[in-house]
Design a protein around this motif. Structure first.
Motif, PDB file in Angstrom:
ATOM      1  N   CYS A 175      -1.317   1.925   7.200  1.00 35.98           N
ATOM      2  CA  CYS A 175      -0.889   3.265   7.613  1.00 35.98           C
ATOM      3  C   CYS A 175       0.614   3.450   7.410  1.00 35.98           C
ATOM      4  CB  CYS A 175      -1.261   3.528   9.067  1.00 35.98           C
ATOM      5  SG  CYS A 175      -0.350   2.512  10.265  1.00 35.98           S
ATOM      6  N   GLY A 176       1.354   2.343   7.347  1.00 41.67           N
ATOM      7  CA  GLY A 176       2.789   2.428   7.097  1.00 41.67           C
ATOM      8  C   GLY A 176       3.645   2.626   8.324  1.00 41.67           C
ATOM      9  N   ALA A 177       3.038   2.598   9.521  1.00 42.91           N
ATOM     10  CA  ALA A 177       3.823   2.808  10.739  1.00 42.91           C
ATOM     11  C   ALA A 177       4.837   1.690  10.945  1.00 42.91           C
ATOM     12  CB  ALA A 177       2.888   2.904  11.949  1.00 42.91           C
ATOM     13  N   CYS A 178       4.431   0.457  10.655  1.00 41.65           N
ATOM     14  CA  CYS A 178       5.355  -0.671  10.823  1.00 41.65           C
ATOM     15  C   CYS A 178       6.476  -0.621   9.793  1.00 41.65           C
ATOM     16  CB  CYS A 178       4.596  -1.993  10.715  1.00 41.65           C
ATOM     17  SG  CYS A 178       3.689  -2.219   9.163  1.00 41.65           S
ATOM     18  N   VAL A 179       6.150  -0.116   8.618  1.00 38.33           N
ATOM     19  CA  VAL A 179       7.163   0.015   7.555  1.00 38.33           C
ATOM     20  C   VAL A 179       8.259   0.974   8.006  1.00 38.33           C
ATOM     21  CG1 VAL A 179       7.580   0.706   5.171  1.00 38.33           C
ATOM     22  CG2 VAL A 179       5.466  -0.477   5.765  1.00 38.33           C
ATOM     23  N   ASP A 180       7.848   2.092   8.577  1.00 37.19           N
ATOM     24  CA  ASP A 180       8.816   3.087   9.043  1.00 37.19           C
ATOM     25  C   ASP A 180       9.604   2.594  10.258  1.00 37.19           C
ATOM     26  OD1 ASP A 180       7.920   4.809   7.059  1.00 37.19           O
ATOM     27  OD2 ASP A 180       6.455   5.782   8.367  1.00 37.19           O
ATOM     28  N   ALA A 181       8.979   1.741  11.070  1.00 35.99           N
ATOM     29  CA  ALA A 181       9.627   1.296  12.309  1.00 35.99           C
ATOM     30  C   ALA A 181      10.674   0.221  12.067  1.00 35.99           C
ATOM     31  CB  ALA A 181       8.577   0.779  13.291  1.00 35.99           C
ATOM     32  N   CYS A 182      10.564  -0.510  10.949  1.00 36.49           N
ATOM     33  CA  CYS A 182      11.484  -1.629  10.704  1.00 36.49           C
ATOM     34  C   CYS A 182      12.820  -1.134  10.160  1.00 36.49           C
ATOM     35  CB  CYS A 182      10.866  -2.617   9.719  1.00 36.49           C
ATOM     36  SG  CYS A 182      11.942  -4.023   9.352  1.00 36.49           S
ATOM     37  N   PRO A 183      13.919  -1.327  10.890  1.00 37.78           N
ATOM     38  CA  PRO A 183      15.227  -0.851  10.414  1.00 37.78           C
ATOM     39  C   PRO A 183      15.789  -1.699   9.279  1.00 37.78           C
ATOM     40  CG  PRO A 183      15.504  -2.045  12.462  1.00 37.78           C
ATOM     41  CD  PRO A 183      14.024  -1.965  12.220  1.00 37.78           C
ATOM     42  N   LYS A 184      15.250  -2.895   9.076  1.00 36.89           N
ATOM     43  CA  LYS A 184      15.724  -3.794   8.026  1.00 36.89           C
ATOM     44  C   LYS A 184      14.933  -3.653   6.729  1.00 36.89           C
ATOM     45  CE  LYS A 184      19.029  -6.029  10.199  1.00 36.89           C
ATOM     46  NZ  LYS A 184      20.420  -6.081   9.716  1.00 36.89           N
ATOM     47  N   ASN A 185      13.875  -2.879   6.764  1.00 34.50           N
ATOM     48  CA  ASN A 185      13.030  -2.647   5.578  1.00 34.50           C
ATOM     49  C   ASN A 185      12.457  -3.944   5.003  1.00 34.50           C
ATOM     50  OD1 ASN A 185      13.533   0.204   5.541  1.00 34.50           O
ATOM     51  ND2 ASN A 185      15.532  -0.206   4.630  1.00 34.50           N
ATOM     52  N   ILE A 186      12.045  -4.857   5.893  1.00 35.84           N
ATOM     53  CA  ILE A 186      11.476  -6.101   5.402  1.00 35.84           C
ATOM     54  C   ILE A 186       9.951  -6.030   5.280  1.00 35.84           C
ATOM     55  CG2 ILE A 186      13.336  -7.441   6.437  1.00 35.84           C
ATOM     56  CD1 ILE A 186      11.256  -8.393   8.524  1.00 35.84           C
ATOM     57  N   ILE A 187       9.348  -4.937   5.723  1.00 33.38           N
ATOM     58  CA  ILE A 187       7.897  -4.800   5.632  1.00 33.38           C
ATOM     59  C   ILE A 187       7.558  -3.840   4.493  1.00 33.38           C
ATOM     60  CG2 ILE A 187       5.771  -4.228   6.860  1.00 33.38           C
ATOM     61  CD1 ILE A 187       7.163  -4.824   9.455  1.00 33.38           C
ATOM     62  N   GLU A 188       6.630  -4.250   3.660  1.00 30.87           N
ATOM     63  CA  GLU A 188       6.254  -3.467   2.487  1.00 30.87           C
ATOM     64  C   GLU A 188       4.737  -3.381   2.389  1.00 30.87           C
ATOM     65  OE1 GLU A 188       6.726  -3.607  -2.420  1.00 30.87           O
ATOM     66  OE2 GLU A 188       6.952  -5.416  -1.219  1.00 30.87           O
ATOM     67  N   LEU A 189       4.241  -2.255   1.904  1.00 31.84           N
ATOM     68  CA  LEU A 189       2.813  -2.114   1.625  1.00 31.84           C
ATOM     69  C   LEU A 189       2.555  -2.584   0.202  1.00 31.84           C
ATOM     70  CD1 LEU A 189       1.920   1.354   3.202  1.00 31.84           C
ATOM     71  CD2 LEU A 189       1.669  -0.919   4.203  1.00 31.84           C
ATOM     72  N   ARG A 190       1.657  -3.559   0.059  1.00 36.15           N
ATOM     73  CA  ARG A 190       1.305  -4.097  -1.250  1.00 36.15           C
ATOM     74  C   ARG A 190      -0.220  -4.149  -1.371  1.00 36.15           C
ATOM     75  NH1 ARG A 190       5.495  -6.838  -3.845  1.00 36.15           N
ATOM     76  NH2 ARG A 190       3.995  -8.021  -5.078  1.00 36.15           N
ATOM     77  N   LYS A 191      -0.692  -4.323  -2.579  1.00 35.45           N
ATOM     78  CA  LYS A 191      -2.131  -4.459  -2.789  1.00 35.45           C
ATOM     79  C   LYS A 191      -2.641  -5.685  -2.037  1.00 35.45           C
ATOM     80  CE  LYS A 191      -2.726  -2.252  -7.303  1.00 35.45           C
ATOM     81  NZ  LYS A 191      -3.126  -2.478  -8.716  1.00 35.45           N
ATOM     82  N   ALA A 192      -3.768  -5.494  -1.346  1.00 38.23           N
ATOM     83  CA  ALA A 192      -4.340  -6.621  -0.618  1.00 38.23           C
ATOM     84  C   ALA A 192      -4.768  -7.718  -1.578  1.00 38.23           C
ATOM     85  CB  ALA A 192      -5.534  -6.157   0.216  1.00 38.23           C
ATOM     86  N   GLY A 193      -5.158  -7.336  -2.789  1.00 43.54           N
ATOM     87  CA  GLY A 193      -5.512  -8.313  -3.809  1.00 43.54           C
ATOM     88  C   GLY A 193      -6.962  -8.743  -3.734  1.00 43.54           C
ATOM     89  N   PRO A 194      -7.509  -9.243  -4.832  1.00 47.99           N
ATOM     90  CA  PRO A 194      -8.897  -9.729  -4.824  1.00 47.99           C
ATOM     91  C   PRO A 194      -9.038 -10.905  -3.872  1.00 47.99           C
ATOM     92  CG  PRO A 194      -7.761 -10.378  -6.855  1.00 47.99           C
ATOM     93  CD  PRO A 194      -6.863  -9.408  -6.148  1.00 47.99           C
ATOM     94  N   LYS A 195     -10.037 -10.818  -2.991  1.00 48.06           N
ATOM     95  CA  LYS A 195     -10.276 -11.840  -1.964  1.00 48.06           C
ATOM     96  C   LYS A 195      -9.061 -12.035  -1.059  1.00 48.06           C
ATOM     97  CE  LYS A 195     -13.600 -14.455  -4.756  1.00 48.06           C
ATOM     98  NZ  LYS A 195     -13.953 -15.788  -5.315  1.00 48.06           N
ATOM     99  N   GLY A 196      -8.236 -10.984  -0.955  1.00 46.73           N
ATOM    100  CA  GLY A 196      -7.065 -11.043  -0.098  1.00 46.73           C
ATOM    101  C   GLY A 196      -5.948 -11.900  -0.640  1.00 46.73           C
TER     102      GLY A 196
END
Length: 305
Positions: A175-196
């Motif tokens: 959902c990206g809520a954690c991405v927006d909440a992090c002031p250091k921008n260390i969280i990114e949304l990436r493809k989960a990938g095949p079999k994670g």
């Protein structure tokens, strides 16, 4: 008696006139709402998380109905099936999208990133980030106050007490809520990938190699070894930090093997099989003929003496 009757009739006439005026005004300024909005909203997960970029599922449903092309719209919580159902209601086509997940691009654990001071203030990453660079020599890393945890409404992220870093689990809906909440921008949304399975650089430190390595033993030092090793042109190094493009990465993991600091992480891969140790060839056994030949030579030498 006549006064009462006149009063009642007057009020009845005024009420009727007012009702007629309101009716015609309502018809004049009536706003038509497409009934498909309600139909689409019913198939949405009602999470109202804002991950779609709209303030709620109702607003997202309106956007789906009013947009001619919905290929750029996506509900991260409902996923591909929800989008397919919504598109079927509207008679539109939607592009298939790969599931995403949040990743934490910092591996500055207590062991890897020594503390140089102690923060004594409000337990908030946003507040701490506005006051100073952090408790370590790395001003880019996680502050560990857990703003991302508080922002998540799906119980998909928690703080690890041992490492002091946030950990994302399989409940993540991107959902990206954690991405927006992090002031250091260390969280990114990436493809989960095949079999994670996924590969990413778990560092965002832009300091030069020596400075970054001194602050954190597993920091990316921008050496470009991974970039040179990647056969798919998926890695770029800018501002002393490497980045892996998940759209180009084929998960070959060659970059992981050459990273000198271990800044590149591989997730959900099976353990690599250990190569069998190569045995040294045994010395050739002495044959009986060779032994006899050596004895004969020794006897001849003794006789000569």
């Amino acid at each position: 008696m006549n006064v009462v009757i006149i009063t009642v009739l007057t009020l009845a006439i005024l009420g009727t006139v007012a009702a007629l005026v309101l009716y015609f005004v309502a018809q004049k300024f009536k706003v038509f709402e497409d009934p498909r909005i309600d139909q689409v909203e019913e198939v949405l997960p009602a999470a109202n998380c804002g991950g779609c970029g709209f303030p709620g599922c109702r607003a997202f449903a309106e956007a789906l109905v009013k947009s001619d092309d919905i290929s750029d719209l996506n509900c991260p919580v409902g996923g591909a099936e929800t989008m397919k159902t919504a598109a079927g209601i509207l008679g539109k086509e939607v592009a298939a999208s790969d599931p995403m997940i949040a990743v934490v691009k910092c591996n500055g654990t207590c062991e890897n990133r020594p503390r140089t001071n102690k923060y004594d203030g409000a337990t908030s990453c946003a507040v701490a980030a506005s006051l100073y660079g952090g408790e370590t020599g790395c001003s880019y890393g996680c502050l560990g106050c857990g703003d991302c945890v508080e922002a998540c409404t799906f119980d998909a992220i928690h703080m690890d007490e041992k490492t002091g870093l946030p950990v994302v689990n399989d409940k993540c809906v991107a959902c990206g809520a954690c991405v927006d909440a992090c002031p250091k921008n260390i969280i990114e949304l990436r493809k989960a990938g095949p079999k994670g399975r996924r590969v990413f650089v778990s560092c965002i430190n832009q300091d030069k190699g020596g400075v970054a390595k001194k602050a954190c033993s597993v920091a990316c030092i921008g050496c470009k070894k991974c970039q040179k090793e990647c056969p798919f042109d998926a890695i770029t190094v800018e501002n002393n930090i490497a980045y892996i493009d998940y759209n180009k990465c084929k998960l070959c993991r060659k970059c992981v093997a050459v990273c000198p600091t271990g800044a590149i992480h591989e997730v959900n891969f099976p353990p690599k099989k250990a190569k069998p140790a190569t045995e040294k060839p045994a010395a050739p056994a002495k044959t009986e003929a060779t032994s006899n030949e050596n004895k004969t030579s020794s006897d001849i030498k003794n006789k000569e003496e």
